[in-house]
Scaffold this motif. Sequence first.
Motif, PDB file in Angstrom:
ATOM      1  N   ASP A 195       0.827  -1.209   0.000  1.00  0.00           N
ATOM      2  CA  ASP A 195       0.000   0.000   0.000  1.00  0.00           C
ATOM      3  C   ASP A 195       0.863   1.263   0.000  1.00  0.00           C
ATOM      4  OD1 ASP A 195       0.792  -0.870   2.468  1.00  0.00           O
ATOM      5  OD2 ASP A 195      -0.949  -0.106   3.541  1.00  0.00           O
ATOM      6  N   TYR A 196       2.017   1.183   0.640  1.00  0.00           N
ATOM      7  CA  TYR A 196       2.918   2.342   0.613  1.00  0.00           C
ATOM      8  C   TYR A 196       3.459   2.566  -0.783  1.00  0.00           C
ATOM      9  CZ  TYR A 196       3.011   2.047   5.750  1.00  0.00           C
ATOM     10  OH  TYR A 196       2.678   2.023   7.064  1.00  0.00           O
ATOM     11  N   LEU A 197       3.745   1.460  -1.479  1.00  0.00           N
ATOM     12  CA  LEU A 197       4.238   1.586  -2.850  1.00  0.00           C
ATOM     13  C   LEU A 197       3.182   2.272  -3.713  1.00  0.00           C
ATOM     14  CD1 LEU A 197       6.422   0.964  -4.946  1.00  0.00           C
ATOM     15  CD2 LEU A 197       5.256  -1.177  -5.424  1.00  0.00           C
ATOM     16  N   ALA A 198       1.932   1.900  -3.510  1.00  0.00           N
ATOM     17  CA  ALA A 198       0.849   2.516  -4.274  1.00  0.00           C
ATOM     18  C   ALA A 198       0.814   4.024  -4.035  1.00  0.00           C
ATOM     19  CB  ALA A 198      -0.494   1.889  -3.882  1.00  0.00           C
ATOM     20  N   ILE A 199       0.895   4.425  -2.782  1.00  0.00           N
ATOM     21  CA  ILE A 199       0.810   5.850  -2.462  1.00  0.00           C
ATOM     22  C   ILE A 199       2.052   6.587  -2.973  1.00  0.00           C
ATOM     23  CG2 ILE A 199       0.632   7.519  -0.588  1.00  0.00           C
ATOM     24  CD1 ILE A 199      -0.858   5.342   1.012  1.00  0.00           C
ATOM     25  N   ALA A 200       3.220   5.958  -2.819  1.00  0.00           N
ATOM     26  CA  ALA A 200       4.453   6.611  -3.267  1.00  0.00           C
ATOM     27  C   ALA A 200       4.449   6.788  -4.784  1.00  0.00           C
ATOM     28  CB  ALA A 200       5.671   5.793  -2.834  1.00  0.00           C
TER      29      ALA A 200
END
Lengths: 296, 296, 248
Positions: free
Chosen positions: A87-92
């Motif tokens: 999910d962090y990759l998505a936001i980043a």
Amino acid sequence: MSLLAYAVDTLIFINIYAILALSLNLEAGTARLMNFGKVAFFAIGAYASALLSLTGLPFPASLLGGAVLAGVAGVAVALPALRLREDYLAIATIAFGEIIRLILLNERWLTSGPVGLRGIPQPMRDAVQEYQLFYLALTALFLVGVAAFLQVLTWAPFGRVLRAIREDELVAQALGKHTFSFKARAFALASALAGIAGALFAHYLTFISPDMFMPAVTFSVWTMIVVGGRGSVPGAVAGAAMVVMLERGTRLLKDYTALGVEPSNLRMILLGLMLILFLMYRPQGLIREKKYEVGG
Amino acid sequence: MADVAQLAANILITGSLYVLMAVGLTMVYRIMRFANFAHAELITLGAYTAYSLNQLGFSIYIALPFAFTASALLAVSLERMVFMPIRDRGGDVISLMIASIGAGMVVRHLLQQVYSARVLTYNIPLVSYELLGARVSQTQLVIVLLGILSILLFHLLLTGTTLGRAMRATSDNPGLARASGIPVHRVMLLTWVLGGGIAGMAGVLRAADTRLVPTLGWEVLLPVFAVVLLGGIGSFYGAVAAAYLLAAAENVGVLVLSSLGISTGYRYAISFVILILVLLFRPHGIAGSRLGGERE
Amino acid sequence: MLAGRGLGKSFGGVEALRDVNIEVRRGRITALIGPNGSGKSTLINVISGVYPPDRGRVEFEGRDITSMPPHAVAELGIIRTFQVPRVFRGMSVIENMLAAAKGEGADGVLSPFFARSRVKGYELSCLRRAREILDFLEIGHMRNEYAGSLSGGQQKLLALARALMAEPRVLLLDEPVAGVAPALARKIFEKILELRNTIGFLIVEHNMDVLMDFADHVYVLHRGEVVAEGTPKEVLGSKQVLEVYFGE
Ligand SMILES: Nc1ncnc2c1ncn2[C@@H]1O[C@H](COP(=O)(O)OP(=O)(O)OP(=O)(O)O)[C@@H](O)[C@H]1O
Ligand SMILES: [Mg+2]
């Protein structure tokens, strides 16, 4: 536009978006890399190839330049970001996409800012009479090449490791797979392919501007792979065809009926509904990812 | 001196809005364990609800509770009609995240269909005050007061009430909370109600302070994610600190950008860059709390 | 060949491992027992690089491999399984097996295009080996099913099969036969007995009969500490072990 021209135009868009969907499918379908910034690599390919060809470089060289630059951007994003939780990759990546768009808007000396680039040269423009048909053949050639390449790669040992990473990354590591290296290579390759799609897009339209590269592009490509079937190469192509035809369909509706709904709104509402309904009722998509089987 | 006062006032205003917009997102992220991109549309729906009432002659302050109700209802409906069914069918956090994108698309374009994509403004008295050398509009004063009031109320809720304790227990460990007799399901619904409602009110204030467009919420979503992640997912106090910190970084950053001769078009990039840096270097926020360990 | 020296690991306040010394040798089967929460899985996690230890060292053939990342540990031939069988659920059983094979240069992006015949040969030999292992573990008939559709016991077997597929030099097995039919479990241990001269084994196992018949050396963990070690005969009847399991 005549009906035939409209049909050919639609097919060209399907080819271009199918390449983009295939590239997202490698990351997000085969592996589990949540790239919510796909549009950035599409944009980098489009702008790089357009700018290169505006300096007089021939089409194959500019297209290659666009692909390479998008691939390099992919590596630059992958190296720090692929360690992140999904999910962090998505936001980043969504933030990365917006930063790229801001750069396109603000670095006028390079990109002409909001007005965009005009007069992007087209390959063989003067040599071919039925230019649209020629471009259809050109994009079809690229699509077939990319799809065949990915179909082989997906079912080769490399793709198998990507699937293992998707299913359980720690286990893949415990079996000796340097998962980061696999993810980074997949991400870089997918970014380069998105760059190719971007270049084909730019040289077809001959005009690009930052507002063509909004986050919405990323999410319509996501719809393509969710609808088509995550992990499936033919699925990504089918999903791209469906989504592009849906878009064209809503535009046509406006011309022929008094629908009372803005086509762009109708299209986005339908895309959103498709995403939700497929995730709910058919998460494997229209064409389920092939299962690797062996005979007796 | 006046410049410093104005800067401080701006930081307070931006920060208070961020607090209001981030509370719901951070709670839902922690308790439901996925990044809800449709949070943007909870913000936007509140703003349009107030617009309709405002058109009927009501003050936007009277409209605030209605905006709360509308967004809370939307939040609960999304949970019931989209997220819960997907979870029940075994969908993972990725599916929920993508579905929230789809839900956001649907709501955003429904709003755009109803209200058009035009830039709208509320009918509000253009009163402003001089405070310690800073010029502050009535709306901005309300933003700051409501921001501070909600911080206090939330603090009381979390520390002094059964519901607050149940919410904290649920966010720490839903399994354990359920085992110790906490009605986890009801706590989750209340989280949606509170988080969605407050986001709706924040939307009204943001629209009153700037302008109203269908992308109102989407435009601030990434900064709000930055607040949530910088504060540590699920940490209310972390979010409060992060909100004012990010507001300070943005307001000071704009001054720095213009003094360096860089286009202020990059002011939006400040929060994106901060967001990416937080993800790379402090993925568990300044509070440092983790979202569940990777236990076997 | 593989040794943990003075290993310590805490999670927050819980001391999961305290000054653990352990040695795995080729030629003997080393077993690890201990009640729930005594730190057995944590020990395997620390050795295999999943968690870095707070204190102590892990050595393999004289090399310090402490805190190496899991894939690097595995590349040395130290292969572990998980207590909860973590199969690649969305892949077929046979593909689970192939995914576990060493890459041997066939898993590059370009290898299926520029080294086609090599990849083909690699796939064929992997397939042959995979089917042998699956047949031995009596799940060959399930080879084309999704791994997620196997029963719990079958998933354990697949996890074991996958570990064997990775050409291990040391196997760290966390309750490898939990949920497996007793007859098959014995057959597996007999195979392990056969393999012990080429592969080192560290096995978490609770079944006393199995331990008596197959283990050569037993470590007893309790609250993160090794409280007893020795041959099964020495250890299993000892006072410490009775205390650990039945209280004082
Ligand atoms: N990732 C983790 N985070 C926090 N605590 C942990 C973690 N892993 C293990 N522990 C704790 O460490 C202690 C040892 O756990 P471990 O899983 O190693 O025990 P075990 O001997 O394998 O038990 P079992 O027989 O139940 O498998 C327990 O108290 C457990 O709660
Ligand atoms: Mg255990």
